[in-house]
Every structure is written in C-alpha cells, then in structure tokens.
Design a protein around this motif. Structure first.
Motif, short mmCIF file in Angstrom:
data_model
loop_
_atom_site.label_atom_id
_atom_site.label_comp_id
_atom_site.label_asym_id
_atom_site.label_seq_id
_atom_site.Cartn_x
_atom_site.Cartn_y
_atom_site.Cartn_z
N VAL A 1 15.50 -30.75 -74.42
CA VAL A 1 15.67 -31.06 -73.00
C VAL A 1 15.98 -29.76 -72.26
CG1 VAL A 1 16.95 -32.44 -71.31
CG2 VAL A 1 16.55 -33.35 -73.62
N ARG A 2 15.00 -29.25 -71.53
CA ARG A 2 15.17 -27.96 -70.87
C ARG A 2 15.53 -28.09 -69.39
NH1 ARG A 2 10.58 -26.31 -74.27
NH2 ARG A 2 11.42 -24.96 -75.92
N GLY A 3 15.31 -29.26 -68.80
CA GLY A 3 15.63 -29.48 -67.40
C GLY A 3 15.14 -30.85 -66.99
N VAL A 4 15.45 -31.25 -65.76
CA VAL A 4 14.97 -32.54 -65.26
C VAL A 4 13.45 -32.50 -65.19
CG1 VAL A 4 15.06 -34.20 -63.37
CG2 VAL A 4 17.08 -32.81 -63.91
N GLY A 5 12.82 -33.41 -65.90
CA GLY A 5 11.36 -33.44 -65.94
C GLY A 5 10.74 -32.43 -66.88
N ASP A 6 11.55 -31.69 -67.61
CA ASP A 6 11.05 -30.64 -68.51
C ASP A 6 11.50 -30.94 -69.94
OD1 ASP A 6 10.12 -28.38 -69.72
OD2 ASP A 6 11.36 -26.96 -68.59
N TYR A 7 10.63 -31.63 -70.68
CA TYR A 7 10.98 -32.10 -72.01
C TYR A 7 9.89 -31.71 -73.00
CZ TYR A 7 13.59 -35.02 -68.79
OH TYR A 7 14.36 -35.46 -67.74
N GLU A 8 10.31 -31.32 -74.21
CA GLU A 8 9.36 -31.01 -75.26
C GLU A 8 9.72 -31.79 -76.51
OE1 GLU A 8 7.59 -27.21 -77.83
OE2 GLU A 8 8.95 -26.86 -76.15
N ARG A 9 8.81 -32.66 -76.92
CA ARG A 9 9.06 -33.46 -78.11
C ARG A 9 8.78 -32.63 -79.35
NH1 ARG A 9 4.88 -37.62 -78.45
NH2 ARG A 9 3.90 -36.24 -80.00
N LYS B 1 27.21 -42.84 -58.19
CA LYS B 1 27.39 -41.95 -57.04
C LYS B 1 27.53 -40.51 -57.52
CE LYS B 1 30.27 -41.27 -52.90
NZ LYS B 1 31.45 -41.76 -52.14
N HIS B 2 26.89 -39.60 -56.79
CA HIS B 2 26.92 -38.18 -57.16
C HIS B 2 27.15 -37.36 -55.90
CE1 HIS B 2 26.12 -34.53 -59.32
NE2 HIS B 2 25.00 -34.28 -58.67
N GLU C 1 13.82 -40.94 -70.18
CA GLU C 1 14.51 -39.93 -69.38
C GLU C 1 15.94 -40.37 -69.09
OE1 GLU C 1 13.30 -36.85 -65.98
OE2 GLU C 1 13.04 -38.94 -65.34
N GLY C 2 16.14 -41.66 -68.93
CA GLY C 2 17.50 -42.17 -68.76
C GLY C 2 18.37 -41.80 -69.94
N HIS C 3 17.86 -42.04 -71.15
CA HIS C 3 18.60 -41.65 -72.36
C HIS C 3 18.80 -40.14 -72.42
CE1 HIS C 3 19.06 -45.43 -74.41
NE2 HIS C 3 17.77 -45.68 -74.42
N ALA C 4 17.77 -39.40 -72.07
CA ALA C 4 17.80 -37.94 -72.22
C ALA C 4 18.84 -37.28 -71.33
CB ALA C 4 16.42 -37.36 -71.92
N LEU C 5 19.12 -37.87 -70.17
CA LEU C 5 20.00 -37.23 -69.19
C LEU C 5 21.41 -37.80 -69.15
CD1 LEU C 5 17.46 -36.86 -66.21
CD2 LEU C 5 18.16 -35.10 -67.86
N ALA D 1 17.60 -41.08 -61.65
CA ALA D 1 17.07 -41.02 -60.29
C ALA D 1 17.85 -40.03 -59.43
CB ALA D 1 17.10 -42.40 -59.66
N ALA D 2 19.18 -40.03 -59.59
CA ALA D 2 20.00 -39.08 -58.84
C ALA D 2 19.65 -37.65 -59.22
CB ALA D 2 21.49 -39.36 -59.11
N GLU D 3 19.45 -37.41 -60.51
CA GLU D 3 19.06 -36.07 -60.98
C GLU D 3 17.72 -35.66 -60.37
OE1 GLU D 3 20.83 -33.85 -62.85
OE2 GLU D 3 21.02 -34.61 -64.90
#
Length: 360
Positions: free
Chosen positions: A150-158, A22-23, A119-123, A321-323
């Motif tokens: 990790v720059r933001g939700v959906g914004d990732y650079e490997r 819950k958020h 993404e689950g791990h990342a956030l 998913a909440a993010e």
C-alpha cells in the motif's frame, strides 16, 4: 483541513452495515458503526446463500442507516458525502447498498462515492493507528488472501494472492467437513485448542517458492483424505485434525509473509516498516501470535486494527471515502456494481483465483 463527515454503507456479502466517520484537524473519529450480521440466516446452509443475503439487506438496511445517523447525532444535511461498497462481492447484495447510497446522496444533494471493499480493508489501519505510507498489507478473509504493498490512496500493488481457495473459505470448508458449526474459522480454532498439532502431517502449499502467492485447495484435500481414512471420527480426532490444519496454515503464512517482509525491506526505503493484517481470519489468535513474532524478528511493526474493524464494516468504507476526498481523487458517482474488482488492476489475474462469488 476542511472537516469531512461521511456516511458509509457496506453490503458486499452477509453483513448489513452503516457508519458515520468524521475527519478534521483534530483527527479522525468513528461517530457510529452499526452492523447486522446474517450468520443465523446462513448457518443452516454452512455458508452464505446469495439470494438470502440480498433479501436480508433489503429488509434491514434502512433501519441500520437510521440507527447509524441517530448514534452519530447528525442529520443528512451535515454530511459531506455518502459512500457505499460497489464491489467486489455478491452482485445482488452490492446493488442494494449502492442504490440506497445513491438515493440518500441525491435526496440530500451530496456527492456519492463508490468504494472498493478491499480499499476499505487496506486503509483501515490509517484510521485506527494513523500509520504512514507505504506499508505492507496481509488481507485474509472468506473471499480473499492477498499480500498488497500500500503506497498511497489509490496506489496499490498486489504481490501475492490465492490461486484457488481463500483462507477463510478453507477454514469454513474444513469445519463443514468435520461437522463443526458455521462460521468455520472460530469453530476450527476452538476445537484446535484441545488438539495435537503434530499428529497429522498436512502439506505446506507453495513452501519455498519465490512467488508470494497462496494455495489452500491441496491442504483442504489432504485433510479430507486423512479424515476419510480415519473412518469414524471421535472428538479427539476432530480436535487433532483442526490443530494440525491450523498449524499447517500458520506455518504456510509464516513462510509466505516472511518472504514478503524481506522483499518490502529491499524495495521500500522505510525506517520503521509496518505490516498490517485485516479480514476476518485476522481474529485467529495463533495466526496473530505468529505474525507478531515474525514482525519482531524482521524488524517490522505489527498492526492489527480492532477485530470489529477487521471484519466487514461500514466505518472502513466511510474512511476510504474520506481518504479519497482528502486526496482529491475524482470518482465516478454512478458506477455499476462489480462482483469482481481487483484493488490492483494492473496485475494480471491469477488462473483459478477469485473462485468464490462472495468476494472474488
């Protein structure tokens, strides 16, 4: 902020999991987090058997979801959405979780949110420690060894990845070679406590290279060659081999991650930079100690979510998913499960990376 309550489902490999997160304006909380581990089912084989994993998910998932909802003390009508891991992972296992999640969502007239397992791990650290973007992520698990900005939700650079074996896989293969129980990570770490880390000199792969990638195949091969030359191994030999292997791994990570911390400091304007570690290998105490010392030296805050949230779980899927919902990021509600799904789809795949089917 509108209150968001998500049922998350995780079946990417050999954990069957469901959780409710819950958020709202008061913060974030895990209302339930139920995980069934299949270790006993796969131990005899020294690794995960895909068909057995999928069958176990089919057998267990309904009850796991029921338990998660009961622990959260809510009904399906109170959910905002249903989320499930749809990749990367074992395709049979992913199908079980995705189909179950879609069915629950449609029966409850709720949106379905497909989530990338990585993404689950990342956030997760944003759920547990409320850290701000951007930050650096070291993901070390049975299927992945990656450094990600990790720059933001959906914004990732490997920034770096393994070009052959993932670190967790290397631990498992080392344990199997030395006759230690599965899963290999805890077994090797336990044996290493009684060993001499400097008895055998093993390679530090890619040491000194500017690229931030990893390689553990050569280290594993060197260990096999050393063990073979000893012929008959006694308990002290095994302990010393484990200690030497773990020492080589820790020094390799220190050099690779150290370069990543320096790069992050140069390219990201952050007053209080953070390194997050996630994945099952993050449980290794020698690795944690090294990362803590390295971050202190480089002026970083070291964040390691609780162990039960570093390994595969559904709370991280619900949180991702909440993010996404909070950020207003639209998703395809009916995607095909993907055995390979890089978090950063802009980076070119590395030759030889992602060999393991479980989490490639």
């Amino acid at each position: 902020m509108t209150s968001i309550t998500i049922l998350g489902i995780e079946t990417s490999c050999d954990e069957t999991a469901a959780a409710v997160v819950k958020h709202d304006d008061d913060g974030s909380q895990i209302l339930s987090n139920v995980v069934f581990s299949q270790i006993d089912e796969h131990a005899a084989f020294g690794g995960v058997v895909p068909e057995l994993a999928a069958r176990a998910h089919i057998t267990k998932l309904d009850k796991i979801v029921e338990a998660a909802m009961a622990d959260a003390d809510i009904g399906f009508s109170e959910l905002t959405a249903v989320a499930a891991t749809t990749g990367p992972g074992l395709i049979g296992s992913l199908i079980v979780g995705a189909m179950t999640g879609r069915a629950i969502a449609r029966a409850s007239d709720k949106p379905f949110v497909p989530i990338n397992h990585l993404e689950g791990h990342a956030l997760t650290a944003r759920l547990t420690n409320n850290i701000a973007f951007p930050y650096l992520l070291l993901l070390v698990s049975g299927g992945h060894t990656q450094i990600i900005c990790v720059r933001g939700v959906g914004d990732y650079e490997r920034w770096g990845s393994t070009i052959d074996d993932a670190l967790g896989e290397a631990f498992d293969k080392t344990a199997k070679l030395l006759g230690l129980p599965y899963p290999g990570g805890p077994s090797v770490e336990e044996a290493a406590q009684d060993g001499k880390e400097n008895r055998f000199h093993l390679p530090r792969p890619l040491n000194g290279e500017e690229r931030l990638d990893f390689s553990f195949s050569g280290l594993k091969s060197a260990l096999r060659k050393t063990a073979t030359e000893l012929d008959v191994l006694n308990d002290q030999d095994i302990a010393d081999l484990c200690a030497s292997f773990q020492h080589a791994v820790t020094e390799t990570l220190r050099e690779r991650v150290g370069r990543a911390l320096q790069r992050f400091s140069k390219v990201e304007n952050v007053e209080e930079p953070v390194l997050v570690v996630a994945g099952g290998v993050a449980a290794n105490q020698a690795i944690r100690k090294m990362l803590t010392e390295l971050c202190k030296l480089e002026g970083f805050t070291f964040v390691a979510p609780p162990l039960h949230l570093c390994t595969d779980n559904a709370a991280m899927i619900a949180w991702a998913a909440a993010e996404r919902l909070q950020a207003g990021i639209a998703t395809d509600e009916d995607p095909e499960p993907r055995p390979r799904w890089p978090l950063d789809e802009q980076s070119a795949p590395l030759v030889g990376s992602g060999k393991r089917g479980a989490k490639a």
